[in-house]
Motif scaffolding. Structure first.
Motif, PDB file in Angstrom:
ATOM      1  N   LYS A  57       0.826  -1.208   0.000  1.00 22.04           N
ATOM      2  CA  LYS A  57       0.000   0.000   0.000  1.00 22.04           C
ATOM      3  C   LYS A  57       0.862   1.260   0.000  1.00 22.04           C
ATOM      4  O   LYS A  57       0.492   2.275  -0.599  1.00 22.04           O
ATOM      5  N   VAL A  58       2.008   1.222   0.675  1.00 23.19           N
ATOM      6  CA  VAL A  58       2.856   2.414   0.690  1.00 23.19           C
ATOM      7  C   VAL A  58       3.337   2.769  -0.716  1.00 23.19           C
ATOM      8  O   VAL A  58       3.522   3.949  -1.033  1.00 23.19           O
ATOM      9  N   HIS A  59       3.565   1.756  -1.567  1.00 23.07           N
ATOM     10  CA  HIS A  59       3.948   2.029  -2.952  1.00 23.07           C
ATOM     11  C   HIS A  59       2.782   2.664  -3.704  1.00 23.07           C
ATOM     12  O   HIS A  59       2.960   3.634  -4.452  1.00 23.07           O
ATOM     13  N   GLY A  94      -0.266  -7.945   4.664  1.00 25.73           N
ATOM     14  CA  GLY A  94      -1.293  -8.375   5.612  1.00 25.73           C
ATOM     15  C   GLY A  94      -2.404  -7.357   5.746  1.00 25.73           C
ATOM     16  O   GLY A  94      -2.738  -6.640   4.798  1.00 25.73           O
ATOM     17  N   ALA A  95      -2.952  -7.280   6.946  1.00 24.97           N
ATOM     18  CA  ALA A  95      -4.122  -6.440   7.194  1.00 24.97           C
ATOM     19  C   ALA A  95      -3.777  -4.962   7.043  1.00 24.97           C
ATOM     20  O   ALA A  95      -2.662  -4.518   7.312  1.00 24.97           O
ATOM     21  N   GLN A 125      -0.275  -0.789   6.630  1.00 27.15           N
ATOM     22  CA  GLN A 125      -0.440  -2.165   6.158  1.00 27.15           C
ATOM     23  C   GLN A 125       0.689  -3.032   6.705  1.00 27.15           C
ATOM     24  O   GLN A 125       1.849  -2.614   6.726  1.00 27.15           O
ATOM     25  N   GLU A 126       0.345  -4.229   7.143  1.00 26.73           N
ATOM     26  CA  GLU A 126       1.341  -5.142   7.684  1.00 26.73           C
ATOM     27  C   GLU A 126       2.195  -5.716   6.555  1.00 26.73           C
ATOM     28  O   GLU A 126       1.705  -6.449   5.702  1.00 26.73           O
ATOM     29  N   ILE A 127       3.465  -5.332   6.557  1.00 26.74           N
ATOM     30  CA  ILE A 127       4.431  -5.830   5.584  1.00 26.74           C
ATOM     31  C   ILE A 127       5.747  -6.089   6.322  1.00 26.74           C
ATOM     32  O   ILE A 127       5.989  -5.501   7.372  1.00 26.74           O
ATOM     33  N   GLY A 171       4.789  -6.326  11.844  1.00 26.00           N
ATOM     34  CA  GLY A 171       3.903  -5.481  12.638  1.00 26.00           C
ATOM     35  C   GLY A 171       3.937  -4.036  12.192  1.00 26.00           C
ATOM     36  O   GLY A 171       4.942  -3.529  11.685  1.00 26.00           O
ATOM     37  N   LEU A 172       2.810  -3.322  12.378  1.00 25.84           N
ATOM     38  CA  LEU A 172       2.767  -1.907  12.058  1.00 25.84           C
ATOM     39  C   LEU A 172       3.645  -1.127  13.027  1.00 25.84           C
ATOM     40  O   LEU A 172       3.693  -1.445  14.222  1.00 25.84           O
TER      41      LEU A 172
END
Length: 701
Positions: A307-309, A438-439, A460-462, A485-486
């Motif tokens: 999501k950050v991308h 992840g979530a 987003q969990e990456i 983890g976030l």
């Protein structure tokens, strides 16, 4: 030299000024030293490299990875792949128009003894996994031969200008891919037990346990390894749509090769198909190179990449169309526009939703397939074989680095070396680095309006931990026990809180951290943002548009500072003065104006049924459907009738597309009979096996 050269880049060093002469269709041109023919031609605005012998259709660059032959040209009268062949001084380069004539030869050479070498370990592929494995073997003094078909080591790392995700302590998370490639190669070259052959392609694995290698492009060698390690990476998936073979339609890897490796501005207006990490990152790289990104279409309801991308692209002004597909690339001799449409729940294009966008390049980034044919053949023949990186499982480069390290130890153990126990935690970490996003949780804007603190726009969990490792006051923690983890900011109060050092802002691979400082002005705090574009493009006093995490415009603010220091590793820090009502929501600056992504007034519709499935032999989807409807279930039968899968790419591109047509025709996968995979796995001049290259200037076969 050329209007298509990138002379200055925000991340990459200035290119070499040394040039060498060559000719294209008799016209004198200049290439940079060490440049491929394809990049040299693109740098001079040439997009058409040849014409297909069947229908005279123009052909250009496609994979830029040596996996196909779409970029075939004649170099001094001999057919070569433009993406793999370096320009030689004085080379005479010509397009291929029809079938190339075989060069005249004199008397047939005598019987040639094929060179054979035995080695404890052969590694196919010098990307992140292969380099990491070779380092582990080199540390133990194990004789190893590493072969790679490119002219430099690093694989896709040499194309990645962005900082990597993953674990900072294990795989250099927070460091740029190009720099990781240099670190790995530098360390590897300190081990005398590891030999490196560049521009050396693995051709086949044979039943006697030997591997055929086209060594350094000039001689054929049979290698007999005790252990084979395949780290050959991946090839890009293709997509069948109208106009898909036009010059200007090519893969993300080809684009990044031109832009980030060879500093060639390969497009003016780019449209991307595919919202995974590869497509999203390629869009960012395009913007850094001064290329307009018209839009990105993703068939799924949400982009599959981080999501950050995605957020980064949206903040920079790139429209993203989810639940959309490409209908056609349009143009006569090359791409002039692209047409997309929305998909319904049954994955059908919805009539009336068509939109066309002016562009000169369509980037296909719909996923990767492992280059695993060597693995399967080695297993069939009972060889001791291992695999790592994308050749084993498609994942991020950080995962390839770590899996290569593990595989190197496993190979050493298979040779009887004492490597101790490979810790269980390493295998667990390898799986974490391979994990999908992840979530996603709603962004939580901090409540405070005093002091200085980071705002973490990562929701987003990456697998990623650089921000948690760089904070000297231990104020950023991951909210679960592993690196997926976030990140959360922990305010420890006066004297123990954030000092505004800005390290977390600069190291974040997703550019997803801003710093808000209320210390000087409670009503108009200073917001510090990462910026990876040319410094000259922004300066104090400018008015800039600021956006939130999702790309929504928050307003215009004044730039009050631009900071560039060596410690920040080419990431600029831009400081803006913003009203407190929006300060904590600001996640980035608008880079590309919204007008760039506006569609054409009317969509462009291609009426000719030119959806090519087999690029090499120009076989259409209609040709294949007709045979399937007649009862064909064996791809060998389709080959015999249509010549699909018989081209120079070795069926790598079209086989998955043929399987898709079978599915669309309602044929169960279990009824489909695949064609056998036989050597050779890539095309090679037959004269090379006879040693005829010995009499050819430059050693070309």
């Amino acid at each position: 030299m050329s209007e298509y050269r990138i002379e200055r880049h925000p991340i990459l060093p200035p290119p070499t000024s040394e040039t060498i002469p060559f000719t294209w269709k008799g016209r004198p041109l200049a290439a940079r030293k060490g440049e491929t023919i394809a990049s040299a031609l693109f740098a001079h605005g040439e997009r058409i490299f040849s014409y297909h012998h069947k229908d005279h259709a123009p052909q250009g660059l496609f994979c830029a990875n040596g996996q196909c032959a779409q970029c075939l040209v004649l170099a001094d009268g001999l057919p070569v792949k433009a993406c793999m062949e370096l320009v030689s001084p004085g080379s005479r380069i010509e397009p291929v128009d029809g079938l190339p004539e075989l060069p005249k030869v004199g008397a047939a050479p005598g019987i040639r003894q094929i060179e054979e070498i035995e080695v404890p370990v052969l590694i196919i592929g010098g990307g992140p996994a292969g380099l990491s494995a070779a380092i582990e073997l080199g540390r133990r003094g194990i004789e190893t031969l590493l072969v790679d078909d490119k002219h430099r080591l690093g694989g896709k790392l040499v194309l990645q200008t962005h900082r990597f995700f993953g674990a900072a302590a294990l795989v250099w998370a927070g460091t740029r891919g190009i720099d990781i490639a240099t670190k790995l190669e530098t360390e590897l070259r300190t081990f005398p037990s590891v030999r490196i052959w560049l521009q050396s392609a693995a051709l086949a694995v044979f039943s006697d346990g030997r591997v055929g290698i086209l060594a350094e492009g000039t001689r054929y060698v049979l290698i007999k390894p005790q252990v084979l390690l395949v780290t050959a990476g991946a090839r890009e998936k293709s997509l069948a749509f109208k106009g898909n073979t036009l010059p200007g339609v090519y893969g993300a890897g080809a684009f990044q090769t031109l832009v980030n490796r060879d500093l060639v501005r390969s497009a003016d207006r780019l449209f991307i198909v595919g919202g995974g990490n590869v497509g999203l990152i390629a869009g960012y790289h395009a913007l850094q190179a001064g290329i307009s990104v018209v839009g990105l279409a993703e068939a799924l309801p949400e982009c599959s990449g981080y999501k950050v991308h995605k957020d980064k692209l949206r903040r920079f002004g790139v429209p993203i169309y989810t639940s959309h597909t490409i209908l056609s690339a349009n143009g006569k001799d090359s791409v002039e526009s692209v047409t997309i449409a929305r998909l319904d729940k049954d994955w059908k294009a919805v009539p009336g939703t068509e939109r066309s966008f002016a562009c000169d390049t369509v980037l296909i980034a719909i996923g990767l397939d492992p280059v695993d044919e060597f693995i399967h053949k080695a297993r069939d023949f009972g060889m001791t074989v291992f695999a790592a990186g994308d050749a084993e499982e498609i994942a991020e480069a950080s995962a390839a680095i770590f899996s290569g390290k593990i595989r190197g130890l496993e190979v050493a153990r298979a040779l009887g070396r004492d490597v101790g126990e490979i810790r269980k935690e390493w295998y667990e970490t390898a799986e974490i680095l391979k994990s999908k996003p992840g979530a996603t949780t709603p962004e939580q804007v901090p409540e405070g309006e005093a002091g200085v603190f980071p705002v973490l726009h990562c929701v987003q969990e990456i697998p990623c931990d650089p921000c948690a490792t760089v904070c000297k006051n231990d104020l950023i923690h991951l909210c679960v026990s592993d690196i997926r983890g976030l990140p959360v900011f922990v305010d420890r109060g006066p004297g123990k809180g954030c000092t505004g050092c800005e390290k977390c802002v600069t190291i974040c691979p997703g550019l997803a951290i801003s710093l808000v400082d209320f210390r000087k002005d409670r009503e108009f705090p200073t917001v510090t943002l990462p910026y990876e574009f040319l410094k000259e493009s922004i300066e104090p006093g400018d008015r800039v548009a600021v956006l939130d995490t999702g790309g929504e415009r928050l307003g215009e603010v004044e730039v009050i500072g631009v900071r560039a220091i060596k410690a920040n590793d080419r990431t600029l820090l831009v400081k803006v003065r913003a009203p407190k009502a929006i300060a904590k929501k600001i996640a980035g600056l608008e880079v590309q104006e919204a007008a760039v992504g506006k569609p054409l007034a009317r969509f462009v519709e291609r009426t000719a049924d030119d959806t090519i499935v087999c690029r090499c032999e120009r076989v259409t989807a209609g040709d294949l459907r007709a045979r399937i409807r007649e009862g064909a279930r064996d791809i060998n039968a389709l080959k015999a009738v249509t010549r699909a899968c018989m081209g120079s790419c070795g069926a790598k591109t079209c086989t998955p597309l043929i399987h898709r047509i079978f599915r669309e025709e309602g044929v169960p996968e279990g009824e489909i009979v695949d064609q056998p995979k036989r050597p050779l796995f890539m095309e090679v001049a037959l004269g090379l096996f006879a040693g005829s290259h010995d009499d050819v200037p430059g050693g070309r076969p």
